[in-house]
Every structure is written in structure tokens, then in C-alpha cells.
Design a protein around this motif. Structure first.
Motif, PDB file in Angstrom:
ATOM      1  N   ALA A 119       7.313   0.784 -12.522  1.00 46.89           N
ATOM      2  CA  ALA A 119       6.956   1.964 -11.475  1.00 46.89           C
ATOM      3  C   ALA A 119       8.277   1.919 -10.492  1.00 46.89           C
ATOM      4  N   TYR A 120       9.244   2.441 -10.981  1.00 46.53           N
ATOM      5  CA  TYR A 120      10.519   2.356 -10.111  1.00 46.53           C
ATOM      6  C   TYR A 120      10.201   3.242  -8.636  1.00 46.53           C
ATOM      7  N   ALA A 121       9.730   4.299  -8.696  1.00 41.15           N
ATOM      8  CA  ALA A 121       9.406   5.188  -7.511  1.00 41.15           C
ATOM      9  C   ALA A 121       8.479   4.063  -6.437  1.00 41.15           C
ATOM     10  N   ALA A 122       7.608   3.225  -6.934  1.00 38.62           N
ATOM     11  CA  ALA A 122       6.986   2.534  -6.001  1.00 38.62           C
ATOM     12  C   ALA A 122       8.084   1.505  -5.197  1.00 38.62           C
ATOM     13  N   HIS A 123       8.988   0.904  -6.050  1.00 39.55           N
ATOM     14  CA  HIS A 123      10.144   0.193  -5.422  1.00 39.55           C
ATOM     15  C   HIS A 123      10.878   0.838  -4.365  1.00 39.55           C
ATOM     16  N   VAL A 124      11.194   2.130  -4.422  1.00 43.80           N
ATOM     17  CA  VAL A 124      11.907   2.999  -3.756  1.00 43.80           C
ATOM     18  C   VAL A 124      11.142   3.344  -2.518  1.00 43.80           C
ATOM     19  N   VAL A 125       9.763   3.701  -2.507  1.00 43.13           N
ATOM     20  CA  VAL A 125       8.986   3.727  -1.444  1.00 43.13           C
ATOM     21  C   VAL A 125       9.012   2.430  -0.681  1.00 43.13           C
ATOM     22  N   GLY A 126       8.581   1.620  -1.339  1.00 52.49           N
ATOM     23  CA  GLY A 126       8.210   0.132  -0.664  1.00 52.49           C
ATOM     24  C   GLY A 126       9.448  -0.263   0.102  1.00 52.49           C
ATOM     25  N   PHE A 127      10.624  -0.082  -0.407  1.00 51.62           N
ATOM     26  CA  PHE A 127      11.919  -0.438   0.189  1.00 51.62           C
ATOM     27  C   PHE A 127      12.272   0.388   1.587  1.00 51.62           C
ATOM     28  N   LEU A 128      11.970   1.511   1.388  1.00 52.53           N
ATOM     29  CA  LEU A 128      12.283   2.277   2.305  1.00 52.53           C
ATOM     30  C   LEU A 128      11.482   2.299   3.672  1.00 52.53           C
ATOM     31  N   VAL A 129      10.021   1.743   3.385  1.00 55.05           N
ATOM     32  CA  VAL A 129       9.099   1.768   4.402  1.00 55.05           C
ATOM     33  C   VAL A 129       9.437   0.360   4.967  1.00 55.05           C
ATOM     34  N   GLY A 130       9.797  -0.664   4.097  1.00 51.35           N
ATOM     35  CA  GLY A 130      10.156  -1.980   4.577  1.00 51.35           C
ATOM     36  C   GLY A 130      11.294  -1.751   5.838  1.00 51.35           C
ATOM     37  N   MET A 131      12.379  -0.962   5.384  1.00 51.58           N
ATOM     38  CA  MET A 131      13.503  -0.897   6.208  1.00 51.58           C
ATOM     39  C   MET A 131      13.109   0.053   7.660  1.00 51.58           C
ATOM     40  N   LEU A 132      12.066   0.899   7.249  1.00 47.71           N
ATOM     41  CA  LEU A 132      11.830   1.733   8.609  1.00 47.71           C
ATOM     42  C   LEU A 132      10.617   0.712   9.530  1.00 47.71           C
ATOM     43  N   TYR A 189       0.877  -1.283   0.007  1.00 51.02           N
ATOM     44  CA  TYR A 189       0.068   0.010  -0.018  1.00 51.02           C
ATOM     45  C   TYR A 189       0.753   1.269  -0.087  1.00 51.02           C
ATOM     46  N   ALA A 190       1.709   1.168   0.691  1.00 50.25           N
ATOM     47  CA  ALA A 190       2.882   2.438   1.066  1.00 50.25           C
ATOM     48  C   ALA A 190       3.353   2.652  -0.346  1.00 50.25           C
ATOM     49  N   ALA A 191       4.099   1.650  -1.302  1.00 46.77           N
ATOM     50  CA  ALA A 191       4.352   1.652  -2.299  1.00 46.77           C
ATOM     51  C   ALA A 191       3.514   2.297  -3.537  1.00 46.77           C
ATOM     52  N   ALA A 192       2.249   1.867  -3.638  1.00 47.59           N
ATOM     53  CA  ALA A 192       1.258   2.241  -4.518  1.00 47.59           C
ATOM     54  C   ALA A 192       0.883   3.737  -4.087  1.00 47.59           C
ATOM     55  N   TYR A 193       0.700   4.051  -3.038  1.00 42.62           N
ATOM     56  CA  TYR A 193       0.463   5.571  -2.660  1.00 42.62           C
ATOM     57  C   TYR A 193       1.331   6.502  -2.885  1.00 42.62           C
ATOM     58  N   GLY A 194       2.694   5.802  -2.854  1.00 45.33           N
ATOM     59  CA  GLY A 194       4.025   6.747  -2.698  1.00 45.33           C
ATOM     60  C   GLY A 194       3.915   7.020  -4.361  1.00 45.33           C
ATOM     61  N   PHE A 195       4.000   6.026  -5.170  1.00 42.42           N
ATOM     62  CA  PHE A 195       3.733   6.167  -6.528  1.00 42.42           C
ATOM     63  C   PHE A 195       2.843   7.129  -7.141  1.00 42.42           C
ATOM     64  N   ALA A 196       1.454   6.991  -6.626  1.00 37.46           N
ATOM     65  CA  ALA A 196       0.417   7.796  -7.033  1.00 37.46           C
ATOM     66  C   ALA A 196       0.609   9.430  -6.631  1.00 37.46           C
ATOM     67  N   LEU A 197       1.130   9.471  -5.536  1.00 36.10           N
ATOM     68  CA  LEU A 197       1.523  11.141  -5.244  1.00 36.10           C
ATOM     69  C   LEU A 197       2.308  11.629  -6.173  1.00 36.10           C
ATOM     70  N   VAL A 198       3.256  11.130  -6.711  1.00 36.71           N
ATOM     71  CA  VAL A 198       4.252  11.607  -7.652  1.00 36.71           C
ATOM     72  C   VAL A 198       3.839  11.640  -9.157  1.00 36.71           C
ATOM     73  N   ASN A 199       2.655  10.731  -9.252  1.00 35.07           N
ATOM     74  CA  ASN A 199       1.932  10.483 -10.609  1.00 35.07           C
ATOM     75  C   ASN A 199       0.469  10.794 -10.568  1.00 35.07           C
ATOM     76  N   ALA A 200       0.042  11.680  -9.662  1.00 30.90           N
ATOM     77  CA  ALA A 200      -1.344  11.945  -9.420  1.00 30.90           C
ATOM     78  C   ALA A 200      -2.359  11.920 -10.536  1.00 30.90           C
ATOM     79  N   ASP A 201      -1.850  12.293 -11.792  1.00 29.14           N
ATOM     80  CA  ASP A 201      -2.729  12.635 -12.999  1.00 29.14           C
ATOM     81  C   ASP A 201      -2.792  11.395 -13.852  1.00 29.14           C
TER      82      ASP A 201
END
Length: 272
Positions: A231-244, A148-160
Motif C-alpha cells: 500500500a504505497y499510497a498509505a506510506h505517502v499519506v503517513g509520511f506527509l502527516v508525520g511531517m505536518l 489512522y491517517a495512512a489507512a484512511y488515506g489509502f482507503a479513500l483512493v481505494n474505496a471499493d
């Protein structure tokens, strides 16, 4: 690019959730319209229209996630003939779509065999140890939360964006981030393409750090074409959330066993 094939990090319990996730991903993929074309290489207009309608129903769409509005017309899955020739028929949706729920269903959709097998390989190698450390229920919740974090993180930077977002990559990226936090020194067997595929055994922090570095670079648009669909941005967000999320578990995590015999792909010399 390195391809992981196995890690030297045994588990204490059977990773039932990881196995169930892999099985579910394969079953959904085989039930996805158009999967036959990915096997034979053939793809007709009818299959394409059916697949497009299926994805519009079940995939996550950034514009829907951010603005909360679903389209009034969608592909119906039928083929029609218009002024421009044959094409996919559109009409009012025959279903009520929940953008929030679509994030969950999208985690089990994949665009082809390479997409599916690549994701499942990473999940099999690294997911079992994270499940072993977290426990079955907490691991399942962790997996979904990262997705969920990865999907919404990607959506925030690609809102349209109206392009469907599919795949388990965001959730699996969270698993990789957790593995890097909990088992940075675990050895991972990888294949490195250099004329031939060379087998090497590298620390997890090198393998996963290199993977994350590539995703971060690609997410900025460097080194990829404008037509890229990953969706590389989703990978980045998911990875960082997993670390946290895994960080509080570091203190009580036992280190992986130190491998003997082979080291960095070559036999270690004995110390005197």
C-alpha cells in the motif's frame, strides 16, 4: 534501494514506547495463524483458510472503512469440499467487527518475516529520536494518528477494495516524516547494494527523501506490477502527516551532534 542500519543521533531517555511497539508487533506476528508456514515454507489449505478468516476479522478493509458496512458472509477458517473441489468455507461472521477499531489492530499485523523485520528496523532506527523529542505519551498518540491517517488515506483512493490492509508501515512512515523535519542533517549509516553492500554514512534528508520519492513513484503505479500488494499510497499519506504534525516542534529541537572521523563512509581529511 538503501538499507539503513544505524543513525548518529543519541537520545536522552529510554524509548520505552518504541520498544513496546516492536515487542507487540513480534508477539502478534507469532500468534498469527500460518506463521509456521512462513518459517518452513510450507502452506496448506487449512492454514490458508485459517489465516484468511483471521485477517477478515482483524485487518482493515478499505470498503468497510469508507462505506461502514461489514460483509454478511466471511471465511470461517474451515475447509470444505464444493462443486469446484476443496476450498475455504464461508458463513455469517461470529463476531461484531468495528471498521474504525480494525485500523488499530491492523497496525500490528504483518504478512511475513520480511514485512515485519523491515518495518521494525525502520522503527528502531528512527522511532527512538522522535519519542525522545515528543515524550512517551505524545509519541504514542502521534504513532497511532499517523497509522489512522495512512489507512484512511489509502482507503479513500481505494474505496471499493475488499483486500485486507495490514502492517505498521503507515504509522512508521509518519515517524520517518517527523524525523526528516526534525533531524534532516543527522547522519545515517546505510548499506548500498553495488556488487557488494557498501556502507555509507549519509544525511537523513538524502536517505528519507529517497525513500519517500520511491513510495510516491510506486503509489502512482510506475515501476510496480499490477499484482503488487504494497500500500504505497498509505506510506505517502503517513509520511506527509508525520511531517505536518512534527513541524511545530522544529524550533525547539536541538540539532544532532556533528560526527567526527568518518564522513560519507570515508575518513575525512583534516582541515588546515
Amino acid at each position: 534501494m538503501v538499507i539503513p542500519v544505524h543513525d548518529v543521533n543519541p537520545v536522552r531517555r529510554t524509548p520505552y514506547v518504541t520498544y513496546a511497539l516492536i515487542a507487540a508487533n513480534f508477539l502478534v506476528f507469532l500468534a498469527t495463524p500460518g506463521v509456521a508456514s512462513s518459517l518452513t515454507g510450507e502452506s496448506g489449505l487449512a492454514q490458508l483458510c485459517h489465516l484468511q478468516a483471521f485477517l477478515d476479522h482483524w485487518a482493515a478493509v478499505p470498503r468497510e472503512l469508507i462505506h461502514g458496512q461489514t460483509p454478511t458472509t466471511v471465511p470461517t477458517g474451515d475447509v470444505g469440499v464444493g462443486a469446484g473441489g476443496p476450498g475455504c468455507v464461508v458463513g455469517p461472521p461470529g463476531y461484531d467487527k468495528s471498521p474504525e477499531l480494525s485500523v488499530l489492530t491492523a497496525m500490528f499485523l504483518h504478512g511475513g518475516w520480511v514485512h515485519l523485520l523491515g518495518n521494525m528496523l525502520f522503527l528502531m532506527i528512527f522511532g527512538n529520536n522522535i519519542e525522545d523529542r515528543m515524550g512517551h505519551i505524545r509519541y504514542a498518540l502521534f504513532y497511532v494518528a499517523c497509522g489512522y491517517a495512512a489507512a484512511y488515506g489509502f482507503a479513500l483512493v481505494n474505496a471499493d477494495s475488499a483486500d485486507p490492509l495490514i502492517g505498521a508501515s503507515g504509522a512508521i512512515a509518519g515517524v520517518l516524516g517527523a524525523y526528516l523535519v526534525l533531524y534532516p542533517r543527522a547522519r545515517v549509516w546505510v548499506l548500498v547494494p553495488f556488487l557488494i553492500f557498501l556502507p555509507l554514512r549519509l544525511p537523513a534528508w538524502i536517505v528519507l527523501g529517497f525513500w519517500f520519492g520511491l513510495q510516491a513513484v510506486y503509489s502512482s503505479g510506475t515501476g510496480v506490477s499490477a499484482a503488487g500488494t504494497v500500500a504505497y499510497a498509505a506510506h505517502v499519506v503517513g509520511f506527509l502527516v508525520g511531517m505536518l504534525l512534527a513541524w511545530p516542534l522544529r524550533r525547539g529541537t536541538s540539532p544532532p551532534p556533528e560526527p567526527r572521523g568518518l564522513l560519507w563512509g570515508r575518513r575525512a581529511r583534516p582541515r588546515w
